[in-house]
Design an enzyme around this catalytic site. Structure first.
Site, PDB file in Angstrom:
ATOM      1  N   GLU A   1      -1.854   9.073  -0.586  1.00  0.00           N
ATOM      2  CA  GLU A   1      -0.817  10.098  -0.516  1.00  0.00           C
ATOM      3  C   GLU A   1       0.492   9.510   0.003  1.00  0.00           C
ATOM      4  OE1 GLU A   1       0.048  14.497   1.490  1.00  0.00           O
ATOM      5  OE2 GLU A   1      -1.920  13.557   1.691  1.00  0.00           O
TER       6      GLU A   1
ATOM      7  N   HIS B   1      -0.368 -12.748 -10.943  1.00  0.00           N
ATOM      8  CA  HIS B   1       0.210 -12.155  -9.738  1.00  0.00           C
ATOM      9  C   HIS B   1      -0.599 -12.479  -8.490  1.00  0.00           C
ATOM     10  CE1 HIS B   1       2.528  -9.518  -7.246  1.00  0.00           C
ATOM     11  NE2 HIS B   1       1.550  -8.656  -7.067  1.00  0.00           N
TER      12      HIS B   1
ATOM     13  N   SER C   1       3.186 -10.206  -2.438  1.00  0.00           N
ATOM     14  CA  SER C   1       3.638  -8.965  -3.058  1.00  0.00           C
ATOM     15  C   SER C   1       4.253  -8.031  -2.007  1.00  0.00           C
ATOM     16  CB  SER C   1       2.464  -8.314  -3.805  1.00  0.00           C
ATOM     17  OG  SER C   1       2.904  -7.347  -4.726  1.00  0.00           O
TER      18      SER C   1
END
Length: 312
Positions: free
Chosen positions: A232, A291, A136
């Protein structure tokens, strides 16, 4: 075309290897002095010292370097790494990406930056060439590195990801939003904290295996619970993470796109771009895998990697 940082392309200064905590197994972060980067280097060009584990093997061939996906860690490949050492004899490294696991945090999160981090680690460990295996997000980092520095990559495995935009097929935006909403009181037992976090994730994430995967990131420090991933920075750069840099020169080495048959991340629409950038690529689907191919069908995944290593 991606441009390499001029400071990060310099040879690293020699440093002593970290002591092994156990025979055949080393866990460390590469020393911060391995890449001479003046303070004037822009933040987006600065490489970071990544946390890694080495699973030693007797074979002289280039080692395998595993790069995990978004919100994962090097621990995702622990069992796979041990099995591949046994099956192939090659040394295997598992690596935490920046803003993940035990690697440092940074406000910068791009594939160019993550590629430079891995290049820094290869220099630090005196690895002239490796087999990159990335899942990924880690697959996009691996592809970026191979396209930037093909001389460092003997062969490449991209696990359930293409060199294309991923936004349309991903659920990770919902995962990140759910994680950011979790609130846990201080000073409670870890088991209670984990249960509370899972309860708060459940409305947005119905699949138990996905919740358990995300909860591997819940850590405690001095009685306070937090996510060890830098949510963040990840949230701020999510468009970069879901995208892929522009390249014009292909990677000429052997390449395997190893996808899950039940996953939408590698589709026939991606084949032209795969062929353009990776002309020697083979595309293989593992039946019944989603996945997280390596978790869903671990034995088939290991066999596919070993067979790929035997190809000329």
């Amino acid at each position: 075309m991606a441009i390499l940082c001029p400071w990060c392309s310099l040879p690293s200064s020699p440093s002593a290897p970290s002591p092994d905590p156990a025979p055949g197994l080393c866990s460390a972060s590469s020393p911060a002095v391995s890449c001479p980067q003046p303070s004037s280097v822009p933040m987006f060009c600065r490489s970071l010292p990544l946390s890694y584990v080495v699973f030693d093997g007797p074979a002289p061939q280039p080692p395998l370097v595993f790069l995990h996906g978004l919100l994962g860690s090097k621990g995702n490949f622990r069992a796979i790494a041990r099995a591949l050492v046994q099956r192939s004899g090659r040394k295997v490294l598992t690596v935490d990406a920046r803003n993940h696991g035990e690697s440092p945090h940074s406000p910068t999160m791009s594939y160019e930056a993550m590629s430079l981090d891995v290049q820094r680690l290869l220099r630090q460990l005196h690895i002239p060439k490796c087999v990159l295996v990335g899942h990924s997000m880690g697959g996009k980092t691996a592809m970026t590195l191979a396209l930037q520095r093909p001389d460092l990559v003997e062969r490449l495995v991209s696990v359930d990801i293409s060199p294309t935009e991923s936004v349309a097929v991903t659920d990770f935006l919902a995962y990140i939003s759910a994680m950011r909403r979790v609130s846990i009181p201080n000073g409670i037992p870890r088991s209670t904290a984990r249960r509370l976090a899972e309860d708060q994730l459940r409305p947005a994430i119905q699949v138990s295996a996905v919740r358990q995967f995300l909860l591997t990131n819940l850590v405690e420090a001095e009685g306070r619970y937090m996510w060890r991933v830098n949510l963040e920075a990840i949230s701020h750069h999510i468009a970069n993470i879901m995208g892929f840099p522009v390249f014009h020169t292909p990677y000429p080495g052997p390449t395997l796109f190893l996808a899950g048959s039940d996953s939408p991340y590698v589709s026939s629409e991606d084949y032209p771009e795969i062929e353009r950038l990776f002309p020697e690529a083979e595309i293989q689907y593992i039946p019944g895998a989603g996945h997280w191919v390596h978790a869903d069908k671990s034995q088939e995944f290991i066999t596919a990697i070993c067979n790929f290593l035997l190809l000329p």
